[in-house]
Design an enzyme around this catalytic site. Structure first.
Site, PDB file in Angstrom:
ATOM      1  NE  ARG A  24      16.924  41.018  32.346  1.00 31.99           N
ATOM      2  CZ  ARG A  24      17.706  41.758  31.942  1.00 31.99           C
ATOM      3  NH1 ARG A  24      18.810  41.573  31.058  1.00 31.99           N
ATOM      4  NH2 ARG A  24      17.914  43.175  31.672  1.00 31.99           N
ATOM      5  CE  LYS A  31      16.485  46.664  37.125  1.00 32.80           C
ATOM      6  NZ  LYS A  31      17.551  45.400  35.512  1.00 32.80           N
ATOM      7  N   GLY A 149      26.662  43.929  27.457  1.00 32.92           N
ATOM      8  CA  GLY A 149      27.087  44.472  25.630  1.00 32.92           C
ATOM      9  C   GLY A 149      28.401  43.896  25.769  1.00 32.92           C
TER      10      GLY A 149
HETATM   11  C1  UD1 Z   1      22.374  47.625  29.549  1.00 30.25           C
HETATM   12  C2  UD1 Z   1      23.433  47.446  27.959  1.00 30.25           C
HETATM   13  C3  UD1 Z   1      24.258  46.620  27.798  1.00 30.25           C
HETATM   14  C4  UD1 Z   1      25.366  46.366  28.970  1.00 30.25           C
HETATM   15  C5  UD1 Z   1      24.245  45.771  30.667  1.00 30.25           C
HETATM   16  C6  UD1 Z   1      24.816  46.665  31.740  1.00 30.25           C
HETATM   17  C7  UD1 Z   1      21.480  48.876  26.619  1.00 30.25           C
HETATM   18  C8  UD1 Z   1      21.038  48.452  25.550  1.00 30.25           C
HETATM   19  N1  UD1 Z   1      22.575  47.315  27.153  1.00 30.25           N
HETATM   20  O1  UD1 Z   1      21.654  45.729  29.058  1.00 30.25           O
HETATM   21  O2  UD1 Z   1      25.028  46.610  27.117  1.00 30.25           O
HETATM   22  O3  UD1 Z   1      25.543  45.944  29.172  1.00 30.25           O
HETATM   23  O4  UD1 Z   1      23.200  46.869  30.998  1.00 30.25           O
HETATM   24  O5  UD1 Z   1      24.617  46.258  33.170  1.00 30.25           O
HETATM   25  O6  UD1 Z   1      22.150  49.475  26.927  1.00 30.25           O
HETATM   26  N2  UD1 Z   1      15.322  51.207  31.076  1.00 30.25           N
HETATM   27  C9  UD1 Z   1      15.217  52.059  30.538  1.00 30.25           C
HETATM   28  N3  UD1 Z   1      13.723  52.351  29.798  1.00 30.25           N
HETATM   29  C10 UD1 Z   1      13.734  51.608  28.634  1.00 30.25           C
HETATM   30  C11 UD1 Z   1      14.898  50.460  29.409  1.00 30.25           C
HETATM   31  C12 UD1 Z   1      15.578  50.715  30.267  1.00 30.25           C
HETATM   32  O7  UD1 Z   1      14.492  53.611  31.062  1.00 30.25           O
HETATM   33  O8  UD1 Z   1      13.343  51.394  27.705  1.00 30.25           O
HETATM   34  C13 UD1 Z   1      16.689  51.337  32.589  1.00 30.25           C
HETATM   35  C14 UD1 Z   1      15.655  50.563  33.018  1.00 30.25           C
HETATM   36  O9  UD1 Z   1      15.242  50.621  33.956  1.00 30.25           O
HETATM   37  C15 UD1 Z   1      17.607  50.108  33.323  1.00 30.25           C
HETATM   38  C16 UD1 Z   1      18.503  49.960  33.131  1.00 30.25           C
HETATM   39  O10 UD1 Z   1      17.710  51.225  31.973  1.00 30.25           O
HETATM   40  O11 UD1 Z   1      17.852  50.843  35.006  1.00 30.25           O
HETATM   41  C17 UD1 Z   1      19.101  48.840  31.622  1.00 30.25           C
HETATM   42  O12 UD1 Z   1      18.131  48.665  31.357  1.00 30.25           O
HETATM   43  P1  UD1 Z   1      18.571  46.540  31.426  1.00 30.25           P
HETATM   44  O13 UD1 Z   1      17.326  46.504  31.036  1.00 30.25           O
HETATM   45  O14 UD1 Z   1      18.793  46.321  33.028  1.00 30.25           O
HETATM   46  O15 UD1 Z   1      19.495  46.718  30.524  1.00 30.25           O
HETATM   47  P2  UD1 Z   1      20.636  45.167  30.260  1.00 30.25           P
HETATM   48  O16 UD1 Z   1      20.142  44.167  29.452  1.00 30.25           O
HETATM   49  O17 UD1 Z   1      21.387  45.374  31.731  1.00 30.25           O
HETATM   50 MG    MG Z   2      20.321  45.780  33.584  1.00 30.65          MG
END
Ligand code: UD1
Ligand code: MG
Length: 456
Positions: A24, A31, A149
């Site tokens: 995004r 990021k 969430g």
């Molecule tokens: C996430 C939460 C959401 C919360 C929000 C707050 C989940 C499913 N959702 O959503 O409930 O309100 O953050 O900011 O957890 N990442 C990994 N591996 C992956 C996917 C993500 O390491 O496979 C890491 C990303 O690098 C990032 C973090 O996890 O730093 C959060 O991922 P992101 O995609 O930003 O989650 P949100 O959609 O923001």
């Molecule tokens: Mg996030």
């Protein structure tokens, strides 16, 4: 599962999830290498985790692992997530990278929360220790859900589940209690429960957030603390969030300086990096950018419209509408408007630099003056020198830079060109428009092109 339950529990393991795509952001760069106030997001994560636990945080990397690992360096250890299959899957990767004892507590944060403070992490961990709850998590009440969430509560007030926005019913979408994503788990439970996570039906990813429902199903206690300050909980998903976080961070920094005795006339337009130091009773006027390792003394007036980067400024200096880079100003200097001090310059006390004075790699002596459009590059200029309007050093011969030396009390006349290498002796004078190609003896006066001595 690689966890070894025969060992005594280690205290706390802190995990930073940094393996996501960050798509995004719509960026070529990963990021967490985007920056706020001169620090990358991953730098700021490491700061909030530093000191909170005795061992280095475990950073889960995946997409762009190389870049993130290079940025983290020695400050963390790493787990590799083979594919970005969600935040729950990332925690599994963290678990699988841990050999040895099961940690008593596991604190998990997302790498995109750069403003999270160490105090908040400590508070969560302390609360988990105190209550023995299986999960202690933060929630926040906020009118702007930003895709977070939603927290679904049971009739008795305890947290039933976190529902991701994509999975919310229209009713759930209206909930304004949100999941910032800061968790402290009972380690032994977490290590086991991860095996029961199922991929989310909408996105096919494993969500860490589903662990809350799992804990409830296990009859475990989930303890939620409603945050008192939402600003530190911003998660950065796109550039709008990045700008919002920058504004919050900026105000946090500005407030700290104001509380410590610095006047900031307009905090909305004052941009100060976190490591900058400013003395008491200094005033920062609007639209100033104080960056890097800049240090400013007491009783100064900086601005408006000034940019100081890695600048060291003494006491009682006035810097109006000017730029200073990698340079040092002693006390009682007046400067600007519109001067530019470039790398390696040292301006000594009580000097005066007026408009359009440019200096680079130059020492400019005490009480010396350069009032009007001038250039001094690779020069050593003594004390009480008058560096008149339009004086320049011709320091570059097309191949190499050469030094100019001007001794104390010299008077360099308007529009003098000093062809380096050259020396102007103490108390010497150069006539207006002279081009100085040879050393001028102390006390002599030279005029013309090329400049020649005249009798007084
Ligand atoms: C996430 C939460 C959401 C919360 C929000 C707050 C989940 C499913 N959702 O959503 O409930 O309100 O953050 O900011 O957890 N990442 C990994 N591996 C992956 C996917 C993500 O390491 O496979 C890491 C990303 O690098 C990032 C973090 O996890 O730093 C959060 O991922 P992101 O995609 O930003 O989650 P949100 O959609 O923001
Ligand atoms: Mg996030």
């Amino acid at each position: 599962m690689s966890a070894d339950t025969n060992h005594p529990p280690l205290d706390v393991l802190s995990i930073i999830l940094a393996a996501g795509k960050g798509s995004r952001m719509r960026s070529k760069k990963t990021k967490l290498l985007h920056a706020l106030r001169g620090h990358t997001l991953i730098d700021l994560d490491l700061l909030s985790h530093a000191g909170f636990v005795s061992r280095k945080p475990l950073v889960v990397v995946g997409v762009d692992a190389k870049e993130v690992m290079a940025a983290v360096g020695e400050r963390g250890t790493f787990a590799f997530q083979s594919a970005p299959l969600g935040t729950g899957h990332a925690v599994m990767a963290a678990r699988d990278a841990c050999s040895g004892p099961v940690p008593a507590q596991v604190v998990v944060t997302y790498g995109d929360m750069p403003l999270l403070t160490q105090q908040t992490l400590t508070m969560l961990s302390t609360e988990q220790k105190r209550t023995g709850a299986t999960v202690v998590m933060l929630t926040m009440i906020d009118p702007n859900p930003r895709g977070f969430g939603r927290i679904v509560r049971q009739p008795d007030g305890t947290v039933a589940a976190i529902v991701e926005e994509v999975a919310c019913t229209p009713e759930q979408l209206k909930l304004r209690e949100l999941n910032p994503g800061v968790y402290c788990f009972d380690g032994a439970w977490l290590w086991r429960a991860l095996d029961n996570l199922q991929p989310n039906p909408q996105k096919g990813e494993y969500f860490i957030t589903d662990l809350i429902e799992l804990a409830n199903r296990d009859g475990r206690s989930v303890h939620a603390i409603v945050a008192s300050e939402n600003e530190e909980l911003i998660g950065i998903n796109n550039r709008v969030d990045l700008a919002d976080a920058d504004r919050i961070f900026r105000h946090r920094i500005n407030r700290r300086h104001m509380m410590a005795g610095v006047t900031i006339v307009d905090p909305d337009t004052t941009y100060i990096d976190p490591d900058v130091l400013i003395g008491t009773d200094t005033t920062i006027l609007p639209n100033c950018h104080l960056t890097g390792a800049t240090m400013i003394g007491e009783d100064c007036v900086i601005g408006p419209n000034s940019a100081l980067s890695n600048a060291v400024v003494g006491d009682r200096c006035v810097v109006r509408q000017s730029v200073i880079e990698d340079s040092r100003l002693d006390d009682d200097i007046r400067m600007g408007p519109f001067s530019r001090i470039r790398a390696g310059t040292h301006v000594h006390d009580h000097a005066y630099l007026g408009n359009f004075a440019e200096m680079k790699n130059t020492s400019f002596g005490s009480r010396s003056q350069a009032g009007h459009f001038s250039y001094a590059g690779d020069a050593t200029i003594g004390a009480d020198v008058n560096y008149s309007a339009g004086v320049i050093t011709a320091n570059f011969d097309g191949q190499a830079k050469h030094r100019t030396e001007i001794e104390d009390h010299a008077f360099v006349g308007s529009d003098t060109v000093l062809r380096a290498p050259v020396r102007v002796g103490a108390h010497a004078r150069t006539g207006a428009g002279s081009v100085v190609t040879r050393d001028v003896p102390p006390g002599a006066t030279v005029v013309g092109v090329p400049a020649r001595p005249i009798k007084k």
